[in-house]
Design an enzyme around this catalytic site. Structure first.
Site, PDB file in Angstrom:
ATOM      1  N   GLU A 224       0.829  -1.215   0.000  1.00 26.84           N
ATOM      2  CA  GLU A 224       0.000   0.000   0.000  1.00 26.84           C
ATOM      3  C   GLU A 224       0.861   1.261   0.000  1.00 26.84           C
ATOM      4  O   GLU A 224       0.615   2.204   0.758  1.00 26.84           O
ATOM      5  CB  GLU A 224      -0.983  -0.010   1.174  1.00 26.84           C
ATOM      6  CG  GLU A 224      -1.948  -1.192   1.139  1.00 26.84           C
ATOM      7  CD  GLU A 224      -3.008  -1.138   2.231  1.00 26.84           C
ATOM      8  OE1 GLU A 224      -2.964  -0.211   3.067  1.00 26.84           O
ATOM      9  OE2 GLU A 224      -3.895  -2.017   2.241  1.00 26.84           O
TER      10      GLU A 224
ATOM     11  N   GLU B 297      -4.575  -9.330   0.584  1.00 23.91           N
ATOM     12  CA  GLU B 297      -5.166  -9.181   1.919  1.00 23.91           C
ATOM     13  C   GLU B 297      -6.661  -8.976   1.773  1.00 23.91           C
ATOM     14  O   GLU B 297      -7.114  -8.227   0.906  1.00 23.91           O
ATOM     15  CB  GLU B 297      -4.627  -7.948   2.659  1.00 23.91           C
ATOM     16  CG  GLU B 297      -3.204  -8.014   3.145  1.00 23.91           C
ATOM     17  CD  GLU B 297      -2.814  -6.739   3.902  1.00 23.91           C
ATOM     18  OE1 GLU B 297      -3.725  -6.000   4.353  1.00 23.91           O
ATOM     19  OE2 GLU B 297      -1.612  -6.479   4.029  1.00 23.91           O
TER      20      GLU B 297
END
Length: 255
Positions: free
Chosen positions: A48, A183
Site C-alpha cells: 500500500e 489481503e
C-alpha cells in the site's frame, strides 16, 4: 494443502534495496535459509505504497533487484507489490474504474515489470473499509449475503471492488494481468459493523466464493487467489481475528 505465504519487504528497507548487492544480501538472509521449509509464493515489495510518498520512487528498482536475486538462485517466487483501492477512482460502476492521475504514472512501469516477469499484481481488497466509510452500502452486500444482483449486475462488494481494479488495468492496456488478492479481512470489534458474527460470516463466505470457481463478472469461471489478513484491522488492537487465522500471517484459500 501446503501453506503458501506472501512475504512483505519492510517499508524502511525499500530504499536500500535499490542497491543490487543489498537486494542479494536481503534474499540470502530472509529467503534462502528458509526456502526448503517454507513455500514463499510471492514477495511483496511495498505494501500500500502511495504514489506521492517518498518511498514510491524506490519500488520498481527494488522489485527489479529482488527479482534478479531470486532468479539467480533459481527460485520460482514471484516478485510484486501490493496496492490498495485508494489508487482507483470512478470505481462504481466497476467497469468505470481507472487509476488516479497520481497513481497512473507510478503504476504503469510496475505493470510492465509484472507482465514481463509473469507475475500478478497484488491488491488488498477490504469491503469492510468501503462499508465503514459509506454506510449507505448494504451490510449484506459487503458480507456476501445479499440475494440477487444490484443494478449493475453485482451480488457482492468484493467482486465490485476487484473488478474496478481490473477495469483500471484494462484502461492502461494490461487486460491480461492477473490480480491476486493479497489481503482481505473483517474486524471482530472496533468499528461500524465490526463484530465476531460479521467477521465469521465474511470469512466463511469469502472462502466459499473465492474457491468456488465462479470468479467475478469481469473474470468469470476462475478461482480468485485470495489471502486472509491475520490481525484485527485496527492498528491499536492486536487481537487475533476469529477463525483459525494465524496472527500476522496471510493464509491462502485457493489451491
Amino acid at each position: 494443502h501446503e501453506i503458501e505465504l506472501i512475504m512483505d519487504v519492510a517499508k524502511e528497507t525499500l530504499q536500500s534495496l535499490t542497491d543490487s548487492n543489498a537486494a542479494t544480501d536481503w534474499v540470502n538472509k530472509y529467503v534462502t535459509p528458509y526456502s526448503q521449509d517454507v513455500n514463499f509464493k510471492y514477495i511483496a515489495v511495498g505494501n500500500e505504497i502511495h504514489p506521492n510518498t517518498n518511498v514510491a520512487q524506490y519500488i520498481l528498482s527494488a522489485m527489479t533487484n529482488i527479482q534478479n536475486a531470486i532468479s539467480s538462485r533459481k527460485f520460482t517466487i514471484k516478485v510484486s507489490t501490493a496496492i490498495d483501492s485508494t489508487l482507483i477512482t470512478n470505481s462504481y460502476p466497476p467497469n468505470d474504474g481507472v487509476f488516479t492521475s497520481d497513481a497512473e504514472p507510478y503504476i504503469k512501469p510496475i505493470i510492465n515489470f509484472l507482465v514481463s516477469n509473469g507475475a500478478p499484481l497484488l491488491a488488498n481488497v477490504y469491503p469492510y473499509f468501503a462499508y465503514a466509510n459509506d454506510q449507505s452500502i448494504p451490510l449484506a452486500y459487503a458480507l456476501f449475503t445479499q440475494q440477487g444482483n444490484n443494478d449493475v449486475g453485482y451480488q457482492n462488494l468484493f467482486d465490485a471492488m476487484l473488478d474496478s481494479i481490473y477495469a483500471a488495468l484494462e484502461n492502461v492496456g494490461a487486460s491480461n494481468l492477473q490480480i491476486v488478492v493479497s489481503e482481505s479481512g473483517w474486524p471482530s470489534e472496533g468499528g461500524a459493523g465490526a463484530s465476531i458474527d460479521n467477521a465469521g460470516t465474511y470469512y466463511a463466505n469469502l472462502i466459499r466464493h473465492a474457491s468456488s470457481g465462479d470468479g467475478t463478472p469481469k473474470r468469470p469461471g476462475e478461482s480468485i487467489e485470495t489471502y486472509l489478513f491475520g490481525r484485527c484491522l485496527s492498528e491499536n488492537q492486536k487481537q487475533v481475528l476469529i477463525l483459525s487465522v494465524i496472527f500476522g500471517l496471510s493464509l491462502p484459500i485457493s489451491s
